[in-house]
Write an enzyme that holds these catalytic residues in place. Structure first.
Site, short mmCIF file in Angstrom:
data_model
loop_
_atom_site.label_atom_id
_atom_site.label_comp_id
_atom_site.label_asym_id
_atom_site.label_seq_id
_atom_site.Cartn_x
_atom_site.Cartn_y
_atom_site.Cartn_z
N GLU A 33 -28.33 3.88 46.22
CA GLU A 33 -26.93 4.34 46.30
C GLU A 33 -26.65 5.45 45.29
OE1 GLU A 33 -23.62 1.18 46.92
OE2 GLU A 33 -25.45 0.16 46.23
N GLU A 110 -29.03 -0.22 8.45
CA GLU A 110 -29.41 0.16 9.81
C GLU A 110 -30.92 0.31 9.84
OE1 GLU A 110 -27.37 3.87 10.70
OE2 GLU A 110 -25.68 3.13 9.54
N LYS A 112 -34.27 2.41 10.55
CA LYS A 112 -34.64 3.81 10.54
C LYS A 112 -35.52 4.06 11.77
CE LYS A 112 -36.22 7.28 7.23
NZ LYS A 112 -37.34 7.92 7.92
N ASP A 114 -37.79 5.90 14.36
CA ASP A 114 -38.84 6.89 14.14
C ASP A 114 -38.96 7.79 15.36
OD1 ASP A 114 -40.70 8.12 12.65
OD2 ASP A 114 -42.30 6.67 13.01
N TYR A 221 -26.37 7.49 14.77
CA TYR A 221 -26.07 6.76 13.54
C TYR A 221 -25.10 7.43 12.59
CZ TYR A 221 -29.92 9.83 12.22
OH TYR A 221 -30.72 10.90 12.05
N LYS A 308 -38.78 2.21 3.12
CA LYS A 308 -39.86 2.33 4.10
C LYS A 308 -40.60 1.00 4.26
CE LYS A 308 -39.90 6.76 5.23
NZ LYS A 308 -40.76 7.90 5.16
N CYS A 402 -76.11 9.60 27.64
CA CYS A 402 -75.10 8.70 28.18
C CYS A 402 -75.57 7.24 28.02
CB CYS A 402 -74.87 9.01 29.65
SG CYS A 402 -73.74 7.83 30.42
N CYS A 405 -76.35 5.92 31.75
CA CYS A 405 -77.34 6.46 32.68
C CYS A 405 -78.37 7.33 31.98
CB CYS A 405 -76.66 7.25 33.79
SG CYS A 405 -75.96 8.80 33.21
N CYS A 420 -70.52 12.99 30.16
CA CYS A 420 -71.77 12.75 30.88
C CYS A 420 -71.67 13.54 32.18
CB CYS A 420 -71.94 11.27 31.18
SG CYS A 420 -73.23 10.98 32.41
N CYS A 426 -73.87 8.18 37.64
CA CYS A 426 -73.48 7.40 36.47
C CYS A 426 -72.50 6.31 36.91
CB CYS A 426 -72.86 8.35 35.44
SG CYS A 426 -72.44 7.59 33.89
P1 AMP Z 1 -37.06 11.51 6.23
O1 AMP Z 1 -37.44 12.27 7.46
O2 AMP Z 1 -38.07 10.52 5.81
O3 AMP Z 1 -36.50 12.39 5.14
O4 AMP Z 1 -35.84 10.58 6.68
C1 AMP Z 1 -34.62 11.15 7.06
C2 AMP Z 1 -34.50 11.04 8.53
O5 AMP Z 1 -34.42 9.69 8.97
C3 AMP Z 1 -33.21 11.62 9.03
O6 AMP Z 1 -33.32 13.00 9.20
C4 AMP Z 1 -33.03 10.94 10.33
O7 AMP Z 1 -33.57 11.75 11.35
C5 AMP Z 1 -33.87 9.70 10.25
N1 AMP Z 1 -33.14 8.46 10.55
C6 AMP Z 1 -33.58 7.51 11.40
N2 AMP Z 1 -32.72 6.48 11.48
C7 AMP Z 1 -31.68 6.77 10.67
C8 AMP Z 1 -30.46 6.09 10.34
N3 AMP Z 1 -30.17 4.89 10.86
N4 AMP Z 1 -29.62 6.70 9.48
C9 AMP Z 1 -29.95 7.91 8.94
N5 AMP Z 1 -31.08 8.60 9.21
C10 AMP Z 1 -31.95 8.04 10.07
ZN ZN Z 2 -73.71 8.73 32.51
#
Ligand code: AMP
Ligand code: ZN
Length: 664
Positions: A33, A110, A112, A114, A221, A308, A402, A405, A420, A426
């Site tokens: 839909e 909060e 962090k 990645d 955030y 960290k 290999c 083979c 290979c 193979c």
């Molecule tokens: P760093 O890159 O180690 O200097 O860490 C700073 C970066 O952490 C910021 O630029 C954000 O992109 C990231 N980050 C991820 N989660 C958060 C959060 N909850 N609050 C603030 N920064 C955050």
């Molecule tokens: Zn092979």
């Protein structure tokens, strides 16, 4: 309802469904839909460009190409964060800030996330621009790409401020990352190493429709701006949520460093249950008034601190290095480890990637090694503990033959992987190719699985996928664990696969770099296997999205005698080797022999649709203007140099409307 009202109603409805699905994780409409409504909207918008809206949900599919990302200054600087690693670091921080502000301090904790940081600017409830962090003062304008991320609202709800910036992180959740890698492995490409780099790489892709295909998410955030009338960080998270942003619910308000430490201890364990990668906790002074008093150092806010997580690391013994051979013949060295517990799982193996990696690590069998589970899904060996190297240790000799083979391995100039070359002899390559042929996205043969394929090959019943079509009950029944019923099912499944459409057959052939999308492109353009087999490299690269690497791989495949024979057998058995009549009916040859260049931004149809329309009607799309070009279809902002070039070669410049008139 007027047309404008219809368009607006559809946009509102689709925005709401997007929000329910991607922000609230709560689907309120079937995919079908949704697609129907989106198509309706696309059609109405195409007919009525006067109602164009830069926030329309139709922009989610992408299509805009950015060659060079514009550099934009951040109105409010994007700072980095100070790092802490222990309780003492946090207590020191608290002591420092307590001297600078009055009253009790409460914190928000909060996670962090990645990924790649992003700053979104909204004006009057609409996304105005999206800029990467860059050096913190200025970044790249990646708005077209960000608009394709479904959890980024294009239209806000509720009582949002007139103008503000909101910061967050673009992440690639594990599930989507794993799926993307499975698809890459399928076409014989190296998998991506980790979600974070893949997320940040995605932001800088030139073709926004490629970004649209990646399952990225945006987690927010921080709100920045003037006169926002918000008093605390927790309130700002709540507000952002109410305007339609995706803000994880995990954030918690606490009153002491001890409570902060509890939060950290909890998430240090439970982060492994989250769908995306996190690398720590961010602790922020909750009261924005206090934040202002604390201000910033040269690099980071004084009111926030990152903690960290320790990358989980263990040391264990490398027992043996073994080598795996993939479907394409690629060799992957594997570290077989003394089993060890790491982040809740038992680790026995780790990939060593290639010969360069082994050399870089200087790793030998018998070494004690450090294994880490970081951004990678597969654990990774980060270093060797040289102090524990046994006295009788032997340097690692990368294999030259290999392991399956015994053929001498080759390594192409500029490639990291050894291969290979024994394509036809193979075992893992033979089995892998047939397994790929029968897989779900290719021939999808009912009743036949990967292990059965290996069984058939080992019993010398088949040696390539065309042999499948000659299998009989008498061949199959004597095999272990093969009952009459399942043997019949399997043979019926093989027969039924003769109806699988040509594009899936082509994908199933397992030509390196020819994935699902490329197979579709080739089928649409060439229509029959004969035409594809006869195409030259020069001819192939004129097809949209086919580069030299793919073209070479296709021509190589069809110049190999055994492949030609196998394909001929497939044709004889009745496997689909040309586009179906039904698909063909949607296509015309109105544009036969005409070459088009598409340039600029379009409103009636997207750039990709324009290209599709050209190809469906028999025309050719090329990327640059030459004396062979017949028409340039010009949208807004066509570059002046393109216009000059077209004028000098007397190539007609037409509008998208002119073009649509040609084919309708
Ligand atoms: P760093 O890159 O180690 O200097 O860490 C700073 C970066 O952490 C910021 O630029 C954000 O992109 C990231 N980050 C991820 N989660 C958060 C959060 N909850 N609050 C603030 N920064 C955050
Ligand atoms: Zn092979």
């Amino acid at each position: 309802m007027s047309i404008q009202e219809q368009i607006e109603a559809l946009r509102d409805e689709l925005h709401q469904h997007n929000y329910n699905y991607y922000v609230q994780d709560n689907s309120t409409i079937s995919d079908f839909e949704f697609d129907v409504k989106l198509k309706q909207l696309q059609e109405l918008e195409a007919k009525h460009p006067e109602f164009y809206d830069a926030s329309s949900p139709t922009l989610r599919v992408g299509g805009e190409i950015t060659k060079n990302f514009e550099t934009v200054a951040h109105e409010h600087r994007m700072y980095s964060l100070e790092n802490s690693y222990s309780k003492d670091d946090l207590l020191d921080w608290e002591t420092r800030i307590k001297k600078m502000v009055d009253g009790a301090i409460s914190y928000t904790c909060e996670l962090k996330y990645d990924g790649a940081s992003i700053s979104l600017t909204y004006e009057n409830g609409k996304l105005l621009k999206a800029v990467t962090r860059g050096d913190g003062f200025q970044g790249d304008n990646v708005t077209a790409n960000i608009k394709t991320i479904k959890s980024v609202p294009l239209q806000l709800k509720g009582d949002y401020p007139e103008k503000f910036d909101i910061r967050g992180e673009i992440v690639l959740p594990f599930e989507g990352f794993i799926k993307m890698n499975e698809e890459r492995i399928e076409i014989g490409e190296e998998p991506y190493r980790n979600p974070r780099n893949t997320a940040s790489g995605s932001l800088k892709l030139q073709d926004s429709s490629e970004v649209a295909k990646r399952p990225l998410e945006c987690l927010l955030y921080n709100i920045t701006g003037n006169n926002l009338n918000i008093k605390t960080q927790s309130e700002s998270l709540e507000k952002a949520r109410s305007w339609g942003f995706k803000v994880p619910e995990i954030a918690k308000e606490v009153n002491s460093i001890d409570a902060v430490l509890e939060f950290i201890a909890h998430w240090d364990i439970h982060r492994h249950d989250l769908p995306y990668e996190t690398d720590g906790v961010v602790i922020k002074v909750n009261d924005l008034q206090q934040q202002e008093e604390l201000g910033y150092t040269a690099k980071a806010p004084r009111w926030a601190m990152a903690y960290k997580f320790k990358a989980e690391q263990v040391s264990t013994r490398l027992n043996e290095i073994t080598y795996q051979v993939g479907r394409t013949g690629a060799i992957t060295p594997v570290a077989n480890l003394e089993p060890v517990e790491l982040a809740g799982t038992t680790v026995k193996r780790a990939s060593l990637h290639n010969a360069d990696q082994i050399e870089k690590l200087d790793i030998c069998e018998g070494d004690m090694v450090f294994v880490e589970k970081g951004g990678e899904i597969i654990p990774k060996i980060i270093a060797v503990d040289l102090s524990q190297r046994p006295a009788d240790s032997q340097p690692t000799q990368y294999i030259t033959q290999c392991p399956e083979c015994n053929t001498a391995l080759v390594r192409q100039e500029g490639e990291a992987q050894h291969y290979c070359p024994n394509y036809n002899g193979c075992k893992p390559q033979i089995i892998g190719r047939i397994q790929h042929f029968i897989s779900r996205k290719a021939m999808d043969i009912d009743g036949l699985g990967g292990e059965t394929v290996a069984l058939f090959v080992n019993a010398a019943l088949i040696s390539n996928y065309s042999d499948l079509y000659e299998l009989t009950l008498e061949d199959v029944l004597p095999l272990e664990r093969m009952a009459q019923k399942s043997a019949e099912n399997l043979l019926n499944g093989i027969q039924a696969s003769k109806d699988v459409p040509f594009e899936r057959v082509l994908f199933g052939l397992g030509i390196r770099y020819v994935g699902e999308t490329v197979a579709k492109k080739l089928v649409k353009h060439y229509k029959t296997i004969g035409a594809i087999a006869n195409a030259t490299i020069i001819d192939l690269v004129t097809v949209d999205e086919i580069g030299v690497r793919i073209a070479e791989s296709v021509t190589d495949f069809f110049q190999t005698q055994t492949n030609i024979e196998i394909v001929e057998r497939l044709i004889r058995f009745g496997v689909q080797m040309e586009i179906s009549a039904e698909k063909l009916a949607n296509q015309t040859n109105k544009l036969e022999g005409q070459a088009f260049v598409v340039s600029g931004v379009f409103h009636l149809v997207s750039r990709n649709e324009l290209k599709k329309l050209i190809e469906d009607n028999g025309g050719k799309v090329s990327s640059s203007i030459s004396s062979k070009t017949n028409f340039v279809i010009a949208g807004d902002n066509m570059g002046p140099s393109k216009k000059e070039k077209a004028d000098s070669l007397a190539v007609s410049i037409i509008s998208e409307q002119d073009f649509l008139n040609m084919i309708l």
